[in-house]
Design a protein around this motif. Sequence first.
Motif, PDB file in Angstrom:
ATOM      1  N   GLN A 157      -1.052  12.984   4.124  1.00 27.69           N
ATOM      2  CA  GLN A 157      -1.421  13.228   2.734  1.00 27.69           C
ATOM      3  C   GLN A 157      -2.628  12.397   2.306  1.00 27.69           C
ATOM      4  OE1 GLN A 157      -0.315  15.591   0.632  1.00 27.69           O
ATOM      5  NE2 GLN A 157       0.763  16.318   2.457  1.00 27.69           N
ATOM      6  N   LEU A 158      -2.704  11.157   2.755  1.00 31.61           N
ATOM      7  CA  LEU A 158      -3.850  10.314   2.413  1.00 31.61           C
ATOM      8  C   LEU A 158      -5.129  10.888   3.002  1.00 31.61           C
ATOM      9  CD1 LEU A 158      -2.435   6.694   2.806  1.00 31.61           C
ATOM     10  CD2 LEU A 158      -3.294   7.753   0.716  1.00 31.61           C
ATOM     11  N   VAL A 166      -5.906   8.794  -6.025  1.00 27.02           N
ATOM     12  CA  VAL A 166      -5.584   7.991  -4.842  1.00 27.02           C
ATOM     13  C   VAL A 166      -6.809   7.273  -4.294  1.00 27.02           C
ATOM     14  CG1 VAL A 166      -4.738   8.071  -2.472  1.00 27.02           C
ATOM     15  CG2 VAL A 166      -3.603   9.419  -4.241  1.00 27.02           C
ATOM     16  N   THR A 196       2.129  10.997  -3.438  1.00 27.77           N
ATOM     17  CA  THR A 196       1.228  10.122  -2.681  1.00 27.77           C
ATOM     18  C   THR A 196       0.718   8.998  -3.552  1.00 27.77           C
ATOM     19  OG1 THR A 196       0.546  11.994  -1.296  1.00 27.77           O
ATOM     20  CG2 THR A 196      -0.884  10.060  -1.310  1.00 27.77           C
ATOM     21  N   ASP A 197       0.279   9.332  -4.758  1.00 28.48           N
ATOM     22  CA  ASP A 197      -0.247   8.307  -5.669  1.00 28.48           C
ATOM     23  C   ASP A 197       0.823   7.294  -6.045  1.00 28.48           C
ATOM     24  OD1 ASP A 197      -2.279   7.157  -7.344  1.00 28.48           O
ATOM     25  OD2 ASP A 197      -1.237   8.029  -9.055  1.00 28.48           O
ATOM     26  N   GLU A 249       7.294  17.266   4.730  1.00 23.55           N
ATOM     27  CA  GLU A 249       6.628  18.144   3.765  1.00 23.55           C
ATOM     28  C   GLU A 249       7.286  19.519   3.711  1.00 23.55           C
ATOM     29  OE1 GLU A 249       2.238  20.147   2.953  1.00 23.55           O
ATOM     30  OE2 GLU A 249       2.392  18.344   4.206  1.00 23.55           O
ATOM     31  N   LEU A 274       3.008  10.103   4.727  1.00 22.61           N
ATOM     32  CA  LEU A 274       1.954   9.569   3.871  1.00 22.61           C
ATOM     33  C   LEU A 274       0.578   9.609   4.531  1.00 22.61           C
ATOM     34  CD1 LEU A 274       1.234   8.246   1.190  1.00 22.61           C
ATOM     35  CD2 LEU A 274       1.809   6.028   2.192  1.00 22.61           C
ATOM     36  N   GLN A 318      -6.063  14.017   0.999  1.00 23.49           N
ATOM     37  CA  GLN A 318      -6.503  13.775  -0.376  1.00 23.49           C
ATOM     38  C   GLN A 318      -7.854  13.083  -0.433  1.00 23.49           C
ATOM     39  OE1 GLN A 318      -3.965  12.679  -3.524  1.00 23.49           O
ATOM     40  NE2 GLN A 318      -2.100  13.320  -2.505  1.00 23.49           N
ATOM     41  N   HIS A 356       6.825   5.657   5.222  1.00 29.72           N
ATOM     42  CA  HIS A 356       6.817   7.043   4.763  1.00 29.72           C
ATOM     43  C   HIS A 356       6.020   7.878   5.769  1.00 29.72           C
ATOM     44  CE1 HIS A 356       8.378   5.697   0.834  1.00 29.72           C
ATOM     45  NE2 HIS A 356       7.492   4.724   0.913  1.00 29.72           N
TER      46      HIS A 356
END
Length: 242
Positions: free
Chosen positions: A119-120, A132, A67-68, A33, A116, A123, A113
């Motif tokens: 980020q998940l 997402v 992410t999406d 990131e 990820l 989010q 990744h």
Amino acid sequence: MATSTRRPERREQPLSRERIVEAAVELLDTAGEGGLTFRALTERLATGPGAIYWHVANKGELLGAATDAVVAAALALEPAAPTAPTAPTGHAGSPQEGIRAVALGLFEAIDAHPWLATQLSGQLSRSPSGPVAPRIFESFGRQVGALGVPERDWFTATSVLVHYVLGAAGQNAANAASARALGPEVDRAEILGTVARAWGDLDPDDYPFTRAVADQLREHDDREQFLAGVDLVLTGITARLR
């Protein structure tokens, strides 16, 4: 002697949001990131910052889109309107097989990744109304409905699956990141062996269970263990139906 600086390759096609997101994913995979900056993007895409800002307002929006995109690819779903939970699509076979396929897709995406999982988690807590969370819940929920779960229990059953899958996959990704930080000369078997020996040396009166499973820790396969956990959750859901 004259020297020349290599210029970025000229883009042959107009810049699109999809190409920007694709480049962002590539940067996240290689630099994390912290390495995802608009300056790095402009260099990678051989364009100016204004062209990128035309499609993406800020880094937060870019992280969300990246992410999406990765989640959509992992679930093999197009960003279309949701269908009825009682009509599962996208995975052949039984609803149980569909749930395993969705779970494994997310597990492998998070493993591939490293950024990820964080980020998940962010989010789903900060932006549950974004694309997402509905995408993940839809993928599991269709199959939960097809299992015959009563509608009043759809959210609970699906939430349990989502929490297990993202939690277990995220922990696996964290373990892999810790292993990479130790350097390429240290492998997984060595790390597990060290932990297993430490568990085996614990006080037998205080830690009888942990000592007993030390060898299982040493020999376990992360992917197989993850899928076994999915099966345990499914067993609980189907047992309640009976």
